[in-house]
Design a protein around this motif. Structure first.
Motif, PDB file in Angstrom:
ATOM      1  N   GLY A 279       4.497  12.644  -9.137  1.00 20.22           N
ATOM      2  CA  GLY A 279       4.312  11.362  -8.368  1.00 20.22           C
ATOM      3  C   GLY A 279       5.778  10.954  -7.747  1.00 20.22           C
ATOM      4  O   GLY A 279       5.876  10.582  -6.585  1.00 20.22           O
ATOM      5  N   ALA A 280       6.737  10.897  -8.803  1.00 20.89           N
ATOM      6  CA  ALA A 280       7.988  10.294  -8.196  1.00 20.89           C
ATOM      7  C   ALA A 280       8.582  11.191  -7.230  1.00 20.89           C
ATOM      8  O   ALA A 280       9.236  10.716  -6.282  1.00 20.89           O
ATOM      9  CB  ALA A 280       8.939  10.247  -9.532  1.00 20.89           C
ATOM     10  N   PRO A 281       8.631  12.447  -7.377  1.00 20.88           N
ATOM     11  CA  PRO A 281       9.292  13.560  -6.436  1.00 20.88           C
ATOM     12  C   PRO A 281       8.361  13.277  -4.971  1.00 20.88           C
ATOM     13  O   PRO A 281       9.075  13.236  -3.818  1.00 20.88           O
ATOM     14  CB  PRO A 281       9.187  14.808  -6.821  1.00 20.88           C
ATOM     15  N   ALA A 282       7.202  13.174  -5.097  1.00 22.64           N
ATOM     16  CA  ALA A 282       6.126  13.070  -3.841  1.00 22.64           C
ATOM     17  C   ALA A 282       6.587  11.790  -3.353  1.00 22.64           C
ATOM     18  O   ALA A 282       6.718  11.855  -1.945  1.00 22.64           O
ATOM     19  CB  ALA A 282       4.712  13.239  -4.431  1.00 22.64           C
ATOM     20  N   GLY A 283       6.728  10.538  -3.741  1.00 21.77           N
ATOM     21  CA  GLY A 283       7.062   9.532  -3.333  1.00 21.77           C
ATOM     22  C   GLY A 283       8.649   9.533  -2.588  1.00 21.77           C
ATOM     23  O   GLY A 283       8.755   8.924  -1.487  1.00 21.77           O
ATOM     24  N   SER A 284       9.424  10.324  -3.245  1.00 19.43           N
ATOM     25  CA  SER A 284      10.905  10.371  -2.471  1.00 19.43           C
ATOM     26  C   SER A 284      10.587  11.129  -1.268  1.00 19.43           C
ATOM     27  O   SER A 284      11.317  10.895  -0.381  1.00 19.43           O
ATOM     28  CB  SER A 284      11.727  11.234  -3.535  1.00 19.43           C
ATOM     29  N   LEU A 285       9.872  12.296  -1.133  1.00 17.00           N
ATOM     30  CA  LEU A 285       9.645  13.025  -0.293  1.00 17.00           C
ATOM     31  C   LEU A 285       9.158  12.285   0.943  1.00 17.00           C
ATOM     32  O   LEU A 285       9.347  12.319   2.073  1.00 17.00           O
ATOM     33  CB  LEU A 285       8.786  14.287  -0.152  1.00 17.00           C
ATOM     34  N   LEU A 286       8.189  11.156   0.585  1.00 18.01           N
ATOM     35  CA  LEU A 286       7.578  10.530   1.625  1.00 18.01           C
ATOM     36  C   LEU A 286       8.473   9.511   2.038  1.00 18.01           C
ATOM     37  O   LEU A 286       8.479   9.137   3.297  1.00 18.01           O
ATOM     38  CB  LEU A 286       6.114   9.712   0.820  1.00 18.01           C
ATOM     39  N   ALA A 287       9.240   8.966   1.384  1.00 17.76           N
ATOM     40  CA  ALA A 287      10.250   8.078   1.654  1.00 17.76           C
ATOM     41  C   ALA A 287      11.126   8.899   2.867  1.00 17.76           C
ATOM     42  O   ALA A 287      11.683   7.799   3.759  1.00 17.76           O
ATOM     43  CB  ALA A 287      11.219   7.494   0.564  1.00 17.76           C
ATOM     44  N   SER A 288      11.409   9.935   2.766  1.00 16.19           N
ATOM     45  CA  SER A 288      12.346  10.537   4.006  1.00 16.19           C
ATOM     46  C   SER A 288      11.512  10.408   5.311  1.00 16.19           C
ATOM     47  O   SER A 288      12.169  10.441   6.494  1.00 16.19           O
ATOM     48  CB  SER A 288      12.680  11.972   3.579  1.00 16.19           C
ATOM     49  N   ALA A 289      10.249  10.364   5.171  1.00 14.90           N
ATOM     50  CA  ALA A 289       9.252  10.251   6.478  1.00 14.90           C
ATOM     51  C   ALA A 289       9.065   8.765   6.957  1.00 14.90           C
ATOM     52  O   ALA A 289       9.144   8.709   8.112  1.00 14.90           O
ATOM     53  CB  ALA A 289       8.077  11.167   6.331  1.00 14.90           C
ATOM     54  N   VAL A 290       8.782   8.059   5.989  1.00 11.27           N
ATOM     55  CA  VAL A 290       8.359   6.586   6.327  1.00 11.27           C
ATOM     56  C   VAL A 290       9.195   5.641   5.776  1.00 11.27           C
ATOM     57  O   VAL A 290       8.954   4.195   5.844  1.00 11.27           O
ATOM     58  CB  VAL A 290       6.971   6.557   5.725  1.00 11.27           C
ATOM     59  N   GLY A 291      10.476   5.898   5.099  1.00 13.98           N
ATOM     60  CA  GLY A 291      10.906   5.040   4.492  1.00 13.98           C
ATOM     61  C   GLY A 291      10.529   4.308   3.317  1.00 13.98           C
ATOM     62  O   GLY A 291       9.487   4.510   2.665  1.00 13.98           O
ATOM     63  N   TRP A 292      11.649   3.796   2.458  1.00 10.92           N
ATOM     64  CA  TRP A 292      11.117   3.405   0.991  1.00 10.92           C
ATOM     65  C   TRP A 292      10.177   2.253   1.287  1.00 10.92           C
ATOM     66  O   TRP A 292       9.227   2.148   0.260  1.00 10.92           O
ATOM     67  CB  TRP A 292      12.417   2.873   0.455  1.00 10.92           C
ATOM     68  N   GLN A 293       9.949   1.293   1.966  1.00 10.89           N
ATOM     69  CA  GLN A 293       9.294   0.318   2.360  1.00 10.89           C
ATOM     70  C   GLN A 293       7.645   1.258   2.696  1.00 10.89           C
ATOM     71  O   GLN A 293       6.632   0.594   2.060  1.00 10.89           O
ATOM     72  CB  GLN A 293       9.187  -0.577   3.450  1.00 10.89           C
ATOM     73  N   GLY A 294       7.664   2.316   2.974  1.00 14.45           N
ATOM     74  CA  GLY A 294       6.271   2.867   3.514  1.00 14.45           C
ATOM     75  C   GLY A 294       5.700   3.392   2.247  1.00 14.45           C
ATOM     76  O   GLY A 294       4.525   3.452   1.980  1.00 14.45           O
ATOM     77  N   VAL A 295       6.625   3.809   1.179  1.00 16.88           N
ATOM     78  CA  VAL A 295       6.051   4.202  -0.123  1.00 16.88           C
ATOM     79  C   VAL A 295       5.418   3.189  -0.633  1.00 16.88           C
ATOM     80  O   VAL A 295       4.123   3.346  -1.337  1.00 16.88           O
ATOM     81  CB  VAL A 295       7.238   4.809  -0.869  1.00 16.88           C
ATOM     82  N   PHE A 296       5.745   1.992  -0.811  1.00 17.58           N
ATOM     83  CA  PHE A 296       5.091   1.021  -1.731  1.00 17.58           C
ATOM     84  C   PHE A 296       3.872   0.412  -0.701  1.00 17.58           C
ATOM     85  O   PHE A 296       3.107  -0.121  -1.441  1.00 17.58           O
ATOM     86  CB  PHE A 296       6.062  -0.303  -1.692  1.00 17.58           C
ATOM     87  N   VAL A 297       3.910   0.621   0.564  1.00 17.09           N
ATOM     88  CA  VAL A 297       2.572   0.450   1.328  1.00 17.09           C
ATOM     89  C   VAL A 297       1.358   1.380   0.742  1.00 17.09           C
ATOM     90  O   VAL A 297       0.355   1.087   0.476  1.00 17.09           O
ATOM     91  CB  VAL A 297       2.840   0.450   2.758  1.00 17.09           C
ATOM     92  N   VAL A 298       1.966   2.449   0.775  1.00 19.34           N
ATOM     93  CA  VAL A 298       1.023   3.551   0.315  1.00 19.34           C
ATOM     94  C   VAL A 298       0.466   3.292  -1.317  1.00 19.34           C
ATOM     95  O   VAL A 298      -0.729   3.299  -1.351  1.00 19.34           O
ATOM     96  CB  VAL A 298       1.593   5.007   0.417  1.00 19.34           C
ATOM     97  N   LEU A 299       1.242   2.870  -2.190  1.00 21.19           N
ATOM     98  CA  LEU A 299       0.841   2.511  -3.485  1.00 21.19           C
ATOM     99  C   LEU A 299      -0.074   1.129  -3.470  1.00 21.19           C
ATOM    100  O   LEU A 299      -1.106   1.191  -4.143  1.00 21.19           O
ATOM    101  CB  LEU A 299       2.229   2.198  -4.128  1.00 21.19           C
ATOM    102  N   ALA A 300       0.575   0.207  -2.491  1.00 26.72           N
ATOM    103  CA  ALA A 300      -0.630  -1.003  -2.449  1.00 26.72           C
ATOM    104  C   ALA A 300      -1.804  -0.308  -2.043  1.00 26.72           C
ATOM    105  O   ALA A 300      -2.928  -0.988  -2.619  1.00 26.72           O
ATOM    106  CB  ALA A 300       0.062  -1.798  -1.384  1.00 26.72           C
ATOM    107  N   VAL A 301      -2.008   0.472  -0.953  1.00 26.90           N
ATOM    108  CA  VAL A 301      -3.268   0.640  -0.512  1.00 26.90           C
ATOM    109  C   VAL A 301      -4.019   1.653  -1.489  1.00 26.90           C
ATOM    110  O   VAL A 301      -5.111   1.539  -1.789  1.00 26.90           O
ATOM    111  CB  VAL A 301      -3.228   1.819   0.889  1.00 26.90           C
TER     112      VAL A 301
END
Length: 394
Positions: free
Chosen positions: A142-164
């Protein structure tokens, strides 16, 4: 969807939310123009809020119903993650992370309690172990996947995905818990479901909720276990790279070996507790952990192969304990299982924080070998405490 599957997904989400902060901290710190050490408070406030909120919310769940607390906590968790993504200042972000930690302290014990109440009696510890693996796998996936996602949508986008994701799990929880509300535990039943070869000390009858002193005594062994495990683990990267001079590839391999051993050991712990009882499994596991940490201390200068093998062995020995301890608590106090599991998680966090503080000092002044040997001594003390930390009813 079974409670086991939904519980696994829920704890995977909570674990990802916690562990993903570490790789995102540099970007968050730059975004709010704060130092790295100040940015670390984004992790600390989560843990502190969890420590404070866990016992209180679990006691509330035992009185008013675990379903209500779980649903409310998931809703707050979704709001907290969205607030993290939209935070206009670092102070607001810290408040959002504290709110997320408070929500997590209501989610985790409620999930464990609901799963233990709906699992087949003979496989209760195994189901708890499977659900717990969601947290452990979040660390490695989960943590590495979130880090990769942040490179595409920024760290804010990671927490939006977690909220959804939290909202989706919330909807599933509302539907599932309405259809499969667990029955209350029966007096005289054996909630652990150990077979006839298990120790009879794991088979208890329903009785009133325990006093605070009794709760502290019951979970004290978990604090010692966490201290023994996370004292060395917190500084594993420092030991491998700065003290032993290994390249980053070896450090990464060490984390993979430890993570794989943790997942396998956790799952094995559930089966062992179902077969032999929580008390025996806990004591034997802690004794094996003491031996494995001694092996790690001796293998520090034996080359990377033996060192990685010792780390895998340490995780394999360590993580059966947690599932066995949870099953033991549920068996002893079925009517207050949510509260006891919350206290157990609080004890684990306290042990981790204490291990991080003491481990750093020990490593600086005495070196990695003595740190490992000291951790082995704590594991031996935990094994001694585990023999009598949870007593039979009078």
């Amino acid at each position: 969807m079974s409670s086991r599957t939904l519980g696994w997904l829920t704890l995977f989400l909570v674990g990802t939310d916690l562990f993903v902060m570490s790789p995102l901290l540099p970007e968050i710190s730059r975004g709010f123009a704060v130092s790295t050490s100040a940015g670390g408070w984004a992790v600390s406030v989560f843990a502190i809020a969890y420590l404070v909120g866990g016992p209180t919310l679990a006691a509330l769940a035992d009185r008013t119903g675990r379903r209500c607390v779980l649903i409310a906590a998931l809703a707050v968790f979704a709001v907290a993650n969205m607030a993290t993504a939209l935070a206009p200042s670092f102070a607001v972000l810290l408040g959002a992370r504290g709110l997320a930690g408070l929500a997590a302290s209501g989610i985790t014990p409620s999930v464990y309690a609901l799963v233990s109440a709906t699992a087949p009696p003979a496989a209760r510890a195994t189901w708890l172990a499977v659900v717990t693996s969601g947290l452990l796998i979040a660390l490695t996936i989960g943590a590495p996947a979130g880090s990769l996602l942040a490179s595409a949508v920024g760290w804010q986008g990671v927490f939006v995905v977690l909220a959804v994701a939290a909202l989706l799990i919330l909807a599933s929880t509302v539907v599932w818990t309405r259809r499969a509300a667990p029955p209350p535990p029966r007096t005289g039943a054996n909630p652990l479901g150990a077979t006839t070869t298990a120790s009879t000390s794991d088979q208890y009858q329903l009785e009133p909720a325990p006093a605070v002193v009794t709760k502290v005594r019951a979970v004290s062994v978990t604090a010692l276990w966490a201290l023994a495990v996370y004292g060395p683990y917190t500084y594993l990267g420092t030991i491998l790279r700065e003290h032993l001079g290994f390249p980053p590839s070896v450090a990464a391999g060490a984390l993979v070996c430890f993570g794989a051993g943790a997942v396998i050991g956790n799952l094995a712990g559930g089966r062992l507790a179902d077969r032999f009882g929580g008390r025996l499994t806990s004591v034997i596991t802690l004794l094996l952990l003491a031996g494995a940490e001694t092996w790690f201390g001796l293998a520090l200068h034996a080359g990377p192969v033996l060192l990685l093998a010792s780390l895998a062995g340490m995780a394999l020995a360590a993580y059966p304990f947690f599932s066995a301890q949870q099953a033991r608590l549920v068996a002893r106090y079925p009517a207050a299982s949510g509260s006891l599991i919350a206290w157990n998680n609080t004890a684990m966090y306290a042990g981790i924080l204490l291990g991080s503080a003491i481990g750093g000092t020990a490593l600086t002044h005495f070196g990695p070998a003595l740190l490992a040997f000291a951790a082995a001594g704590v594991a031996l003390l935990a094994a001694l405490v585990a023999t009598s930390s949870i007593t039979a009813p009078r």
